[in-house]
Design an enzyme around this catalytic site. Structure first.
Site, PDB file in Angstrom:
ATOM      1  N   ASP A 183    -117.344 -96.856   0.332  1.00  0.00           N
ATOM      2  CA  ASP A 183    -118.261 -97.944  -0.053  1.00  0.00           C
ATOM      3  C   ASP A 183    -117.779 -98.550  -1.369  1.00  0.00           C
ATOM      4  O   ASP A 183    -118.216 -98.187  -2.460  1.00  0.00           O
ATOM      5  CB  ASP A 183    -119.683 -97.379  -0.188  1.00  0.00           C
ATOM      6  CG  ASP A 183    -120.703 -98.464  -0.512  1.00  0.00           C
ATOM      7  OD1 ASP A 183    -120.349 -99.659  -0.412  1.00  0.00           O
ATOM      8  OD2 ASP A 183    -121.839 -98.102  -0.882  1.00  0.00           O
ATOM      9  N   ASP A 225    -122.913-100.685  -2.585  1.00  0.00           N
ATOM     10  CA  ASP A 225    -124.204-101.275  -2.203  1.00  0.00           C
ATOM     11  C   ASP A 225    -124.905-100.468  -1.112  1.00  0.00           C
ATOM     12  O   ASP A 225    -125.910-100.917  -0.551  1.00  0.00           O
ATOM     13  CB  ASP A 225    -124.010-102.722  -1.716  1.00  0.00           C
ATOM     14  CG  ASP A 225    -123.147-102.810  -0.458  1.00  0.00           C
ATOM     15  OD1 ASP A 225    -122.578-101.764  -0.043  1.00  0.00           O
ATOM     16  OD2 ASP A 225    -123.036-103.912   0.112  1.00  0.00           O
ATOM     17  N   LYS A 262    -124.010 -99.970   1.800  1.00  0.00           N
ATOM     18  CA  LYS A 262    -123.801-100.598   3.098  1.00  0.00           C
ATOM     19  C   LYS A 262    -122.301-100.617   3.375  1.00  0.00           C
ATOM     20  O   LYS A 262    -121.498-100.660   2.437  1.00  0.00           O
ATOM     21  CB  LYS A 262    -124.350-102.027   3.129  1.00  0.00           C
ATOM     22  CG  LYS A 262    -125.858-102.114   2.887  1.00  0.00           C
ATOM     23  CD  LYS A 262    -126.315-103.565   2.841  1.00  0.00           C
ATOM     24  CE  LYS A 262    -127.801-103.650   2.536  1.00  0.00           C
ATOM     25  NZ  LYS A 262    -128.261-105.053   2.443  1.00  0.00           N
ATOM     26  N   GLU A 308    -114.694-101.632   5.184  1.00  0.00           N
ATOM     27  CA  GLU A 308    -114.982-100.331   4.563  1.00  0.00           C
ATOM     28  C   GLU A 308    -115.028 -99.217   5.604  1.00  0.00           C
ATOM     29  O   GLU A 308    -114.618 -98.081   5.340  1.00  0.00           O
ATOM     30  CB  GLU A 308    -116.307-100.408   3.800  1.00  0.00           C
ATOM     31  CG  GLU A 308    -116.213-101.263   2.543  1.00  0.00           C
ATOM     32  CD  GLU A 308    -117.567-101.533   1.899  1.00  0.00           C
ATOM     33  OE1 GLU A 308    -117.605-101.704   0.668  1.00  0.00           O
ATOM     34  OE2 GLU A 308    -118.583-101.575   2.625  1.00  0.00           O
ATOM     35  N   ASP A 363    -124.567-102.322  14.740  1.00  0.00           N
ATOM     36  CA  ASP A 363    -125.077-103.281  13.753  1.00  0.00           C
ATOM     37  C   ASP A 363    -126.301-104.003  14.317  1.00  0.00           C
ATOM     38  O   ASP A 363    -126.239-105.184  14.683  1.00  0.00           O
ATOM     39  CB  ASP A 363    -123.966-104.275  13.390  1.00  0.00           C
ATOM     40  CG  ASP A 363    -124.402-105.298  12.347  1.00  0.00           C
ATOM     41  OD1 ASP A 363    -125.391-105.023  11.626  1.00  0.00           O
ATOM     42  OD2 ASP A 363    -123.775-106.375  12.267  1.00  0.00           O
ATOM     43  N   SER A 383    -128.953-104.980  12.827  1.00  0.00           N
ATOM     44  CA  SER A 383    -129.471-106.035  11.953  1.00  0.00           C
ATOM     45  C   SER A 383    -128.653-107.322  12.069  1.00  0.00           C
ATOM     46  O   SER A 383    -129.108-108.390  11.657  1.00  0.00           O
ATOM     47  CB  SER A 383    -129.475-105.558  10.496  1.00  0.00           C
ATOM     48  OG  SER A 383    -128.162-105.167  10.109  1.00  0.00           O
ATOM     49  N   GLU A 385    -127.956 -96.826  11.083  1.00  0.00           N
ATOM     50  CA  GLU A 385    -126.885 -97.526  11.806  1.00  0.00           C
ATOM     51  C   GLU A 385    -125.550 -96.802  11.584  1.00  0.00           C
ATOM     52  O   GLU A 385    -124.755 -96.633  12.515  1.00  0.00           O
ATOM     53  CB  GLU A 385    -126.770 -98.973  11.318  1.00  0.00           C
ATOM     54  CG  GLU A 385    -127.956 -99.849  11.675  1.00  0.00           C
ATOM     55  CD  GLU A 385    -127.826-101.243  11.069  1.00  0.00           C
ATOM     56  OE1 GLU A 385    -128.359-102.197  11.660  1.00  0.00           O
ATOM     57  OE2 GLU A 385    -127.185-101.379  10.006  1.00  0.00           O
ATOM     58  N   ASP A 420     -77.067 -87.258  15.940  1.00  0.00           N
ATOM     59  CA  ASP A 420     -76.130 -88.323  16.288  1.00  0.00           C
ATOM     60  C   ASP A 420     -75.250 -88.555  15.061  1.00  0.00           C
ATOM     61  O   ASP A 420     -75.713 -89.092  14.048  1.00  0.00           O
ATOM     62  CB  ASP A 420     -76.874 -89.602  16.648  1.00  0.00           C
ATOM     63  CG  ASP A 420     -77.543 -89.500  18.014  1.00  0.00           C
ATOM     64  OD1 ASP A 420     -77.409 -88.452  18.662  1.00  0.00           O
ATOM     65  OD2 ASP A 420     -78.210 -90.469  18.420  1.00  0.00           O
ATOM     66  N   HIS A 459     -79.264 -93.542  14.476  1.00  0.00           N
ATOM     67  CA  HIS A 459     -79.162 -94.055  15.838  1.00  0.00           C
ATOM     68  C   HIS A 459     -78.182 -95.216  15.835  1.00  0.00           C
ATOM     69  O   HIS A 459     -78.519 -96.323  15.407  1.00  0.00           O
ATOM     70  CB  HIS A 459     -80.540 -94.503  16.334  1.00  0.00           C
ATOM     71  CG  HIS A 459     -80.629 -94.600  17.824  1.00  0.00           C
ATOM     72  ND1 HIS A 459     -81.430 -95.513  18.480  1.00  0.00           N
ATOM     73  CD2 HIS A 459     -80.015 -93.881  18.798  1.00  0.00           C
ATOM     74  CE1 HIS A 459     -81.300 -95.347  19.783  1.00  0.00           C
ATOM     75  NE2 HIS A 459     -80.448 -94.365  19.998  1.00  0.00           N
ATOM     76  N   LYS A 462     -74.018 -77.031  20.090  1.00  0.00           N
ATOM     77  CA  LYS A 462     -73.692 -77.591  21.407  1.00  0.00           C
ATOM     78  C   LYS A 462     -72.788 -78.805  21.179  1.00  0.00           C
ATOM     79  O   LYS A 462     -73.153 -79.742  20.465  1.00  0.00           O
ATOM     80  CB  LYS A 462     -74.967 -78.037  22.136  1.00  0.00           C
ATOM     81  CG  LYS A 462     -74.697 -78.769  23.441  1.00  0.00           C
ATOM     82  CD  LYS A 462     -75.954 -79.466  23.942  1.00  0.00           C
ATOM     83  CE  LYS A 462     -75.627 -80.400  25.091  1.00  0.00           C
ATOM     84  NZ  LYS A 462     -76.750 -81.313  25.401  1.00  0.00           N
TER      85      LYS A 462
END
Length: 540
Positions: free
Chosen positions: A143, A147, A149, A154, A179, A181, A190, A331, A344, A427
């Site tokens: 947050d 606030d 919210k 966020e 949401d 609201s 929420e 490689d 590569h 190998k």
């Protein structure tokens, strides 16, 4: 642990340098939170920037000293005993740190190790007790404008903090559904609903409803029936034991009843894993010849991202080996100053030194498993740098490197994983033995190169199917800025490199019929899935 000296130092906080490849080191104040499970860090002078954090639960390991690629490259100015690296689970990058003093570094290394052990030993209910503190701290840090919210931006920050890699479209869909609201902000219930939906598993809810019936409560008898339907020989006593271990509701637990959360907790625990937990340890007979086993193998091991412009890193080898991989690929191309490089070829991927790769393999080959590690070499180097490769492997790996057949073992028969414990096998191509010469001694076909060509052809075909744009050039066309052209004598084999190939000689596949008539256990061939399907089809 609050009385522990290391933990007390972490709770007070320490100024640590973040070592980064760009921008140079940055000093940050690192502090363990009161929950004992979260570490926060911020700028020394409290600049206007969001506080960052990570959970101790997300740390896979702590390395002391210059034991990461980042610290080896960019941390040389800091004494080795001041430095340590945090290795995270999943895709999160390592965190390379340097303390002001050796004592501070030791407190953090020891303290984090203790906290990791404590969290690992916790029961599920004990871990859940920690979550409210942790989630509350994450929400506060996400947050940004304080606030109470949460905007979608966020919320995305919060998801990153809790290590959830979620598609933005799906995340926004959940955000809009919660949401109510309609103000593009989540608050109170929420936000609780959003977090709850993140954890939803509809398929498990359906399964729970099927066995629990209308009351949505699972009795011990119903849990036993569910377990038996899964093929387990479960008794009523075992069902009650599961309820007492995983049920979160105290009243339900006392009555031998299980709610949905407890049921999900059980299924998502190690006990509910489809893998038999006894098989997390070696349980097979490991005394058979090496070719009797499937071997956990890695392709293009050095890459951390895509095959066209991704980053090559020694850390990719560390992660593969720590994940239990027993065959890694290198490689190898001609490098400057006589030093072979790994990357590569014919792409924009970054390059790393062959020597650095071998050092990482030496340090991590047998931390996770004692069984042999195979280095699969795809060689594009000339004779001189091939000899350098052989020298680096001998000097760096020392006695780990197998350079002779095991004493008392027929050189044409493969030993077992048990006999090869703690050994590194190479190998690669090998010069002909005196008693038979199947190939020209100076120019040997490269089976790895053949496989690579086939794979790139398949990749190009897939790209053509996905896109209407015309693909220009051949799969082996040189890309802009590519300077790694195979050496003129790359098709030849240096005797020094040939000598370290003992039980894993790379040869072109002669065909199923020939291989069955003339079995040579020490020869290995690589081919793509398409080639395998073709061979099977031709063999009828």
């Amino acid at each position: 642990l609050t009385e522990d000296e290391d933990i007390q130092r972490m709770l007070r906080g320490s100024l640590l340098q973040k070592i980064k490849s760009r921008g140079g080191p940055r000093e940050r104040l690192f502090r363990l939170q009161e929950d004992g499970a979260t570490v926060c860090f911020e700028g020394r002078f409290g600049r206007a920037r969001s506080q960052q954090s990570f959970s101790v639960m997300h740390i896979e390991g702590v390395r002391e000293g210059h034991q990461s690629e980042g610290l080896r490259k960019y941390g040389a100015a800091f004494p080795e005993r001041h430095c340590f690296t945090l290795v995270f689970k999943g895709k999160r990058k390592n965190l390379d740190l340097a303390a002001r003093g050796e004592e501070d570094a030791r407190h953090w290394v020891q303290g984090l190790t203790k906290l990791m052990g404590r969290l690992q030993a916790m029961s599920q209910p004990e871990k859940l007790d920690q979550y409210p503190f942790w989630i509350h701290g994450v929400l506060q840090r996400a947050d940004r404008n304080k606030d109470n919210k949460m905007s979608f931006r966020e919320v995305k920050s919060m998801l990153r903090m809790i290590n959830i890699d979620m598609d933005d479209v799906y995340a926004y869909k959940l955000f809009k559904e919660c949401d109510r609201s309609g103000n593009e902000r989540l608050e109170g219930w929420e936000l609780e609903e959003f977090c709850r939906r993140l954890l939803r598993r509809p398929e498990l809810e359906e399964l729970f409803g099927h066995y629990s019936g209308e009351d949505r409560v699972l009795s011990a008898e119903e849990l036993r029936d569910f377990l038996r339907d899964q093929g387990e020989d479960a008794s009523l006593r075992q069902a009650r034991a599961i309820i007492r271990t995983y049920e979160l509701n105290e009243k339900a637990r006392q009555q031998d009843l299980m709610m949905l959360d407890g049921f999900m907790m059980y299924l998502l625990s190690a006990a509910g894993d489809i893998l038999n937990q006894e098989h997390t340890k070696v349980h097979q007979d490991m005394s058979q010849p090496l070719c009797h086993y499937f071997i956990s193998s890695s392709h293009n091991t050095y890459l951390t991202r895509n095959q066209i412009g991704g980053t090559s890193s020694t850390e990719a080898y560390v992660r593969a080996l720590m994940a239990g991989c027993r065959c890694v690929e290198l490689d190898c191309w001609e490098g400057s100053d006589g030093e072979p490089i790994v990357y590569h070829g014919h792409t924009l991927t970054s390059k790393i030194l062959f020597r650095d790769v071998i050092e990482s393999i030496r340090d991590y080959a047998f931390k996770q498993s004692p069984y042999p590690v195979i280095l699969s070499l795809e060689n594009h180097c000339g004779l001189e740098q091939q000899a350098t490769m052989a020298r680096h492997m001998k000097v760096i790996l020392g006695d780990m490197l197998l350079t002779q057949p095991l004493e008392g073992q027929d050189p044409h028969d493969l030993p077992s994983p048990e006999q090869l414990k703690g050994k590194v096998l190479v190998k690669g191509k090998k010069l002909p033995e005196p008693w038979y010469e199947p190939w020209d001694a100076t120019s040997l076909p490269d089976p790895e190169e053949e496989e690579e060509d086939e794979e790139e052809e398949e990749e190009e075909e897939k790209l053509q199917e996905r896109s209407s744009r015309q693909v220009r050039g051949s799969p082996r066309a040189t890309v802009p800025g590519d300077d790694s052209i195979p050496a003129k004598d790359a098709s030849q084999v240096a005797p020094e490199l040939s000598d370290v190939v003992v039980y894993c000689q790379a040869v072109p596949f002669p065909g199923l019929a020939h291989a069955l008539r003339h079995p040579r256990p020490c020869e290995m061939s690589s081919f793509s899935e398409r080639k395998a399907r073709k061979l099977i089809k031709e063999a009828g």
